[in-house]
Design an enzyme around this catalytic site. Structure first.
Site, PDB file in Angstrom:
ATOM      1  N   HIS A 285     -17.714   2.201  -5.714  1.00 56.49           N
ATOM      2  CA  HIS A 285     -16.862   2.032  -6.899  1.00 56.49           C
ATOM      3  C   HIS A 285     -16.236   3.403  -7.209  1.00 56.49           C
ATOM      4  O   HIS A 285     -15.575   3.989  -6.358  1.00 56.49           O
ATOM      5  CB  HIS A 285     -17.729   1.451  -8.017  1.00 56.49           C
ATOM      6  CG  HIS A 285     -17.021   0.908  -9.215  1.00 56.49           C
ATOM      7  ND1 HIS A 285     -15.652   0.807  -9.311  1.00 56.49           N
ATOM      8  CD2 HIS A 285     -17.498   0.432 -10.407  1.00 56.49           C
ATOM      9  CE1 HIS A 285     -15.324   0.295 -10.490  1.00 56.49           C
ATOM     10  NE2 HIS A 285     -16.429   0.067 -11.176  1.00 56.49           N
ATOM     11  N   HIS A 324     -10.456  -3.112  -0.641  1.00 55.47           N
ATOM     12  CA  HIS A 324     -10.639  -3.517  -2.031  1.00 55.47           C
ATOM     13  C   HIS A 324     -10.980  -4.993  -2.079  1.00 55.47           C
ATOM     14  O   HIS A 324     -10.474  -5.769  -1.266  1.00 55.47           O
ATOM     15  CB  HIS A 324      -9.350  -3.258  -2.846  1.00 55.47           C
ATOM     16  CG  HIS A 324      -9.601  -3.170  -4.307  1.00 55.47           C
ATOM     17  ND1 HIS A 324      -9.664  -4.285  -5.110  1.00 55.47           N
ATOM     18  CD2 HIS A 324      -9.835  -2.109  -5.099  1.00 55.47           C
ATOM     19  CE1 HIS A 324      -9.918  -3.897  -6.339  1.00 55.47           C
ATOM     20  NE2 HIS A 324     -10.029  -2.581  -6.371  1.00 55.47           N
ATOM     21  N   ASP A 380      -8.805   5.505  -4.853  1.00 59.00           N
ATOM     22  CA  ASP A 380      -9.659   6.673  -4.626  1.00 59.00           C
ATOM     23  C   ASP A 380      -9.273   7.495  -3.407  1.00 59.00           C
ATOM     24  O   ASP A 380      -9.882   8.531  -3.148  1.00 59.00           O
ATOM     25  CB  ASP A 380     -11.121   6.221  -4.480  1.00 59.00           C
ATOM     26  CG  ASP A 380     -11.672   5.697  -5.786  1.00 59.00           C
ATOM     27  OD1 ASP A 380     -11.389   6.318  -6.822  1.00 59.00           O
ATOM     28  OD2 ASP A 380     -12.369   4.669  -5.780  1.00 59.00           O
TER      29      ASP A 380
END
Ligand code: CMC
Length: 446
Positions: A285, A324, A380
């Site tokens: 995460h 994702h 990210d």
């Protein structure tokens, strides 16, 4: 409904007959059919419970580890279409918010459902700014951590500790109390984060400067040294503000699910959001930004990218910052972040790891392994490069995700609390362990 003549094959609706918003399920164990209502393309899992072989049976459940295909709530906060790469907060496209809004205005939008007018925005700024200070005892509490303590560990602990300073936060069904805790949570996040950072450096804490913007003040508390007044660099202040907008909410991700789940026990919002920060900390995460940068450093050079990708495809490691659960297209946030990265690099100099990241992306976007699995860069992948260029140590990366996500968590928590359909979150299990057996005295055990 139980039907006498079971349906065994799927049939399309007869053009003449009116369309029924139902699903007919046939239990082949009994030959019985059941008609289940469909709302928003969804059936209610509890409607399956009528499906039984014997009247005394518990009834059918659905099995969905990791909630891949289970809606746990109805929400009006954030919309994502993962196939089309769409992200909207309260209906507003993220691209427009990133270009035209500020983080605090976006936070207001997430929390209260509408963009504020100028009076509401002024008041909101005032309330947040006047809740940035933290109790002096928190400093003593921070002093107990080792110099090399991870700042996410410190953040989780200090947010949880706030509940002990504000026992009024227990009044979760009092709207005024919720409003106050919201100011406190959104206002104090940068202070807690900056204090954790200064602690790791062994530097004195810097108190909030109420004249600065939300992100400007955060930079002040992080980086101010001997100057009497810290003036944040406008490019970095703006870049951070855009990054904060992009990270503010993302519908039912792991940490949003956590804040809803923990909050459903009616604990105070400090405890519930501390749990959400813990969920965010994990490498799958919000911890992925830290891991993605470590990975780029480990790869070391553009020439070594193909070898690394080979290892990923062999299942030896993951390409961190890729993939994702919802996005099966380019993560729209990653696209905006790439632009921000170039603005920051223009000021601070290009991050040498950028070429490695671009080569990873180039190869991955053409390689069958990634194409077949629809693996694209996520939020990210590039953020770490920006944060590093701005002078943040890697351990601060997930903290930079957590600060703006607080507004999303509080919005999700409040929506859950006020939803009359929500109860304490309590999933079922399929028990596969031993059947009953007698206790074995210790001298008779193998
Ligand atoms: N590198 C290599 N293979 C991958 C990756 C990756 N980053 N992500 C998924 N896969 C493969 C996975 O092995 C699986 O392959 P197979 O079908 O052969 O078993 C397939 O793609 C489907 O993946 P999954 O693990 O079933 O997908 P998921 O929806 O359960 O997981 C994820 C989503 C984000 C946890 C995962 O893609 C991942 O671990 N990515 C790396 C960590 C990361 O970047 N996380 C940040 C997510 S975005 C920010 C946030 O909201 O937290």
């Amino acid at each position: 409904m139980d039907s006498a003549s079971p349906t065994t094959q799927s049939k399309t609706t007869d053009a003449a007959s009116p369309r029924r918003e139902t699903l007919t399920v046939t239990d082949n164990r009994t030959g019985k059919s059941y008609e289940i209502p469909i709302t928003h393309d969804t059936i209610r899992a509890n409607d399956l419970r009528q499906i039984k072989v014997q009247a005394s049976d518990f009834g059918m459940m659905s099995y969905d580890p990791s909630f891949s295909n289970t809606a746990s709530c109805k929400s009006r906060i954030t919309f994502i279409d993962g196939d089309k790469g769409i992200l909207r907060y309260r209906g507003y496209p993220i691209e427009e918010l990133a270009e035209k809004s500020t983080y605090l205005e976006t936070a207001y939008l997430l929390l209260y459902g509408e963009l504020p007018n100028s009076t509401q925005l002024r008041d909101w700024h005032h309330h947040i700014t006047h809740h940035t200070f933290i109790h002096e005892s928190i400093k003593k509490f921070l002093d107990g951590f080792h110099y090399d303590a991870h700042p996410m560990g410190m953040l989780i602990s200090t947010i949880a500790a706030l509940s002990t300073f504000y026992p009024d936060a227990k009044h979760i069904f009092d709207p005024e109390s919720r409003k106050k805790q919201t100011y406190r949570l959104v206002g104090k996040m940068p202070t807690l984060a900056a204090f954790a950072y200064r602690h790791t450096l062994g530097m004195p804490y810097v108190y909030p400067d109420n004249e600065l913007t939300y992100t400007g003040n955060f930079l002040n508390m992080l980086f101010r040294t001997s100057e009497t007044r810290y003036r944040p660099n406008p490019t970095l202040e703006h870049a951070l503000d855009v990054l904060f907008i992009l990270h503010a909410d993302h519908e039912q991700n792991c940490s949003a699910n956590t804040v809803r789940g923990v909050g459903s026990s009616h604990v105070d919002p400090f405890s519930a959001t501390a749990a959400a920060v813990a969920a965010l900390y994990g490498s799958l995460h919000g911890g992925a930004n830290e891991e993605a940068l470590r990975m780029l450093m480990e790869i070391g050079s553009v020439q070594k990218v193909p070898e690394f990708i080979k290892r990923v495809k062999a299942g030896e490691t993951k390409l961190m910052g890729f993939g994702h659960r919802i996005y099966k297209n380019y993560d729209t946030r990653a696209r905006i972040i790439k632009q921000v990265a170039y603005e920051v690099f223009e000021l601070m100099g290009k991050n040498p790891l950028l070429e490695i990241a671009l080569e990873c992306e180039r190869i991955a976007l053409e390689d069958e392994y990634f194409v077949k699995r629809k693996l694209y860069p996520n939020v990210d992948f590039y953020t770490g490069l920006i944060y590093q260029s701005m002078g943040f140590p890697m351990t601060m990366f997930p903290v930079l995700f957590a600060i703006p996500r607080m507004s999303g968590w509080v919005a999700q928590w409040e929506e859950m609390l006020l939803d009359p359909e929500q109860k304490i979150a309590r999933p079922r299990q399929i028990y596969l362990g031993h059947d009953t057996r007698p206790y074995v005295p210790i001298d008779q055990r193998k």
